[in-house]
Scaffold this motif. Structure first.
Motif, PDB file in Angstrom:
ATOM      1  N   LEU A  52      -5.709   8.122   2.615  1.00  0.00           N
ATOM      2  CA  LEU A  52      -5.661   7.469   3.920  1.00  0.00           C
ATOM      3  C   LEU A  52      -4.911   6.161   3.738  1.00  0.00           C
ATOM      4  N   ASP A  53      -3.753   6.072   4.380  1.00  0.00           N
ATOM      5  CA  ASP A  53      -2.952   4.845   4.309  1.00  0.00           C
ATOM      6  C   ASP A  53      -3.188   4.095   5.614  1.00  0.00           C
ATOM      7  N   THR A  54      -3.558   2.834   5.498  1.00  0.00           N
ATOM      8  CA  THR A  54      -3.877   2.091   6.719  1.00  0.00           C
ATOM      9  C   THR A  54      -2.929   0.915   6.883  1.00  0.00           C
ATOM     10  N   THR A  61       4.786  -1.899  11.199  1.00  0.00           N
ATOM     11  CA  THR A  61       3.789  -1.545  12.203  1.00  0.00           C
ATOM     12  C   THR A  61       3.481  -0.069  12.113  1.00  0.00           C
ATOM     13  N   MET A  62       2.845   0.294  11.040  1.00  0.00           N
ATOM     14  CA  MET A  62       2.613   1.709  10.855  1.00  0.00           C
ATOM     15  C   MET A  62       1.248   2.110  11.385  1.00  0.00           C
ATOM     16  N   CYS A  63       1.122   3.369  11.753  1.00  0.00           N
ATOM     17  CA  CYS A  63      -0.184   3.830  12.207  1.00  0.00           C
ATOM     18  C   CYS A  63      -0.976   4.364  11.016  1.00  0.00           C
ATOM     19  N   LYS A 123       0.832  -1.208   0.000  1.00  0.00           N
ATOM     20  CA  LYS A 123       0.000   0.000   0.000  1.00  0.00           C
ATOM     21  C   LYS A 123       0.865   1.258   0.000  1.00  0.00           C
ATOM     22  N   THR A 124       1.835   1.263   0.933  1.00  0.00           N
ATOM     23  CA  THR A 124       2.654   2.456   1.063  1.00  0.00           C
ATOM     24  C   THR A 124       3.534   2.649  -0.174  1.00  0.00           C
ATOM     25  N   GLU A 125       3.998   1.542  -0.704  1.00  0.00           N
ATOM     26  CA  GLU A 125       4.811   1.616  -1.923  1.00  0.00           C
ATOM     27  C   GLU A 125       3.992   2.257  -3.060  1.00  0.00           C
TER      28      GLU A 125
HETATM   29 MG   LIG Z   1       2.329   0.575   4.826  1.00  0.00          MG
END
Ligand SMILES: [Mg+2]
Ligand SMILES: Nc1nc2c(ncn2[C@@H]2O[C@H](COP(=O)(O)OP(=O)(O)O)[C@@H](O)[C@H]2O)c(=O)[nH]1
Length: 654
Positions: A211-213, A95-97, A70-72
């Motif tokens: 929104l990144d979850t 372990t991202m918020c 997702k973050t990528e």
């Molecule tokens: Mg991520």
């Protein structure tokens, strides 16, 4: 890149379309003033419309199990220009918020705000904490220095080592957490509860929010995320990975958090099948690779119960690489453009439709009203002109005109008096409606439930208390619906009579539409039911459960309630506005006409100059009507993606 424009071009077009609408609304306002047609009511209505356009935002949530990329993908879509990974993305369990990305247009600054995880033990919801800047840790972000910025952003992924007991108190389920290898017995939890990143970027400046979850674990532990933030997103992009396929926990996320009926994301739920690059190096060649990708794609679509074209196979990693190296071939192969296309075509189009249906139809109605008023002014003037055809003024016909204008004036004058009393009637109806959804009433329900919950000793008792709260609200709103229907009927009758008595056939009442609120509260009640039966909440100690229920569900209900209240308060005034506007305009115009006609009879001006004056006035009126026509055409112009759809359809390209 052969597609019709990338995401940023389309968002720009959307933005320009909105800007043009704002400009036209400004023009209309001036036009009304120039023609003496402006009133307090119209001004308020125009202001509402403008606010809707200016505050318009578009939220896209990226959801999925950890490590799906997702973050990528967010990095590839929005930060490829920096030439590096701006947001921390790494193998394994990041372990991202939950992280929100946007641009703070009011302060015009880049920054990172972090909310400590410990706030979870407090009484305040995320929504409330957003309004308390002192609770957040703030870091400045300097876009001129991407290297430093990246280091600052790495904070988002920071973890903390805590005892399992502490983790439970923070709302985590122990078995879903990673063990701390350095401190055996301890577990790792995210150090932050929420991150807000304001960063200047053309898309964010235009009102796009991301929104990144994190994975399932975090979704379960922050109820507000699943109950209000995710359902509030306009679109959800569900991330899967080609190397793992659709796993059980992917399915849990999909079923419990995305594929629910009660979400706002009607613009779309899409699935991204990421990491297709792992299938690239197939010894059997490109065709075989493509077939493999298609197979996984249709299998995924079938599993999720969505259309194959809503599953986008891509490689976020190669997309990011390709974009930062300006390697067009790699970008094309990564298929990231296809996702952008989808976002553009579905999400922006949906937003445009919303604006078109609400704001534009409203605006066109008002304009039509004004045009009708101007048209009758023009007709009256043209009649006057005939009285000046000969060499002498036809005094009789002028007198007749004046008499008729006077009669018409009195007609509208009386109409306005009747309308004012109808409006008073509406006001008292409105007060009754407002009582049903008053803030006091809501808070009384809430405190009653709080008491019942804290007095209850059994799970069943707690459950009943929670459900009772929603029952009370639902009853209020159902009453609102039936009372509202009665009021709407009354308004309907007023309009029918009015339209029958006057030439204004185009006027239609503005409905209250309370039904949608009843639906919304029922849906929230369903969510509350799911909240109650979630195993985690069944095991939670009572006081914590009460707090969580209040923070999340009562908080959400409060927001909904406030929205209903605002609607109900506004409606009684707005319901009669179109006919009030029309009558006022008519009265205004007739007043002018009468004054002019009287003036003419009295002052005995010579025919030629009078005729000239009349010619000038009618010419000016025609010009004003042309202006109104031009505004009408501008406002009617189809929105960019709708326009594009047409072009696409005509040229037959998909
Ligand atoms: Mg991520
Ligand atoms: N091969 C490959 N790896 C990827 C791709 N996208 C992400 N990854 C890797 O998958 C891991 C997890 O990515 P991340 O963005 O942190 O996943 P998140 O937890 O869903 O946000 C990282 O090591 C990424 O480099 C991709 O398209 N192809």
């Amino acid at each position: 890149m052969s597609m019709q424009g990338t995401l940023s071009q389309q968002v720009e077009a959307y933005h320009n379309w909105k800007k043009e609408l704002i400009r036209q609304i400004g023009r209309y306002r001036l036009w009304l003033q120039d023609n003496n047609l402006f009133s307090e009511d119209i001004s308020a209505r125009i202001r509402n419309g403008l606010e809707l356009l200016i505050e318009d935002e578009l939220t896209i949530a990226f959801v999925g199990e950890y490590s799906r990329g997702k973050t990528e993908l967010i990095n590839a879509l929005f930060f490829a220009d920096y030439g590096q990974r701006m947001l921390p993305s790494q193998a394994g369990r990041t372990t991202m918020c939950p992280t929100e990305l946007f641009y703070d247009r009011s302060s015009n600054q880049n920054y990172l705000l972090l909310l400590p995880i410990e706030t979870r033990t407090g009484d305040l919801s995320l929504h409330q904490l957003r309004k308390q800047p002192e609770r957040w840790v703030r870091h400045e972000l300097d876009a001129r220095n991407p290297e430093v910025m990246r280091e600052v952003l790495a904070e988002v992924a920071r973890v903390k080592s805590v005892t399992p007991h502490h983790a439970r108190q923070l709302g985590f389920e122990e078995d879903k957490l990673e063990q701390d290898r350095k401190m055996p017995g301890n577990v790792l939890v995210p150090a932050w509860r929420n991150a807000q990143i304001s960063i200047k970027n053309p898309l964010f400046e235009r009102g796009l929010r991301i929104l990144d979850t994190p994975g399932l674990n975090a979704l379960g532990s922050e109820p507000e995320l699943t109950i209000s933030m995710l359902p509030g997103a306009h679109a959800v992009i569900f991330m899967l990975s080609a190397d793992t396929g659709v796993t059980a926990s992917d399915m849990t996320i999909w079923n419990e958090h995305i594929d629910t009926e009660n979400a706002d994301h009607r613009a779309g739920r899409f699935a991204v099948l990421n990491k297709i690059d792992v299938l690239w190096d197939d010894l059997h060649g490109e065709i075989h690779t493509q077939e493999a990708i298609e197979r996984v794609r249709s299998y995924t679509a079938e599993h999720l119960g969505i259309r194959t074209q809503d599953v986008i196979p891509l490689s976020a990693k190669q997309g990011l690489l390709g974009r930062s190296r300006h390697d067009r071939l790699l970008v094309a192969r990564s298929n990231i453009d296809q996702l952008e296309q989808l976002i553009v075509q579905r999400i922006l189009m949906h937003k445009e439709e919303l604006i078109t249906q609400n704001l534009i139809s409203d605006l066109l109605g008002m304009l039509q009203n004004s045009q009708a008023a101007m048209q009758s002014r023009l007709e009256a003037l043209e009649e006057e002109q005939t009285a000046y055809q000969g060499t002498t003024v036809d005094r009789n016909s002028i007198a007749r005109l004046a008499e008729r204008a006077q009669k018409d004036y009195e007609f509208y004058y009386k109409k306005l008096i009747t309308l004012r009393s109808s409006r008073r009637l509406m006001d008292s109806q409105g007060k009754m409606l407002c009582k049903l959804v008053s803030e006091q009433r809501f808070e009384a329900h809430a405190s009653k439930v709080r008491q019942r919950m804290s007095e209850s000793w059994t799970t069943a008792g707690m459950n009943q208390a929670m459900d009772h709260f929603f029952e009370l609200l639902e009853t209020d709103l159902t009453n609102l619906l039936s009372e509202g229907h009665l009021a709407e009927k009354m308004v309907g009758a007023i309009y029918r009579r009015y339209n029958g008595d006057t030439r204004a056939r185009h006027l239609e009442p503005i409905p209250l539409r309370a039904g949608r609120h009843v639906i919304a509260i029922r849906e929230l009640r369903k969510k509350a039911r799911r909240f109650r039966i979630s195993p985690k909440n069944l095991l939670t100690e009572q006081s914590l459960l009460v707090r969580r229920f209040f923070n999340v569900l009562v908080g959400e209900a409060r927001t909904l309630h406030a929205r209903v209240r605002a609607d109900v308060e506004r409606w009684p005034n707005e319901a009669l506005l179109p006919i009030m506007q029309y009558s006022m305009e008519q009265k205004q115009l007739l007043e002018h006409q009468i004054r002019r006609l009287r003036d003419m009879v009295r002052t005995n001006k010579d025919v030629r100059s009078e005729r000239e004056r009349l010619d000038n006035t009618t010419a000016d009126l025609r010009r004003q009507l042309e202006l109104a026509d031009a505004m009408m055409r501008q406002i009617r112009k189809p929105a960019p993606t709708l326009l594009q759809q047409k072009v696409v359809n005509i040229s037959g390209v998909i």
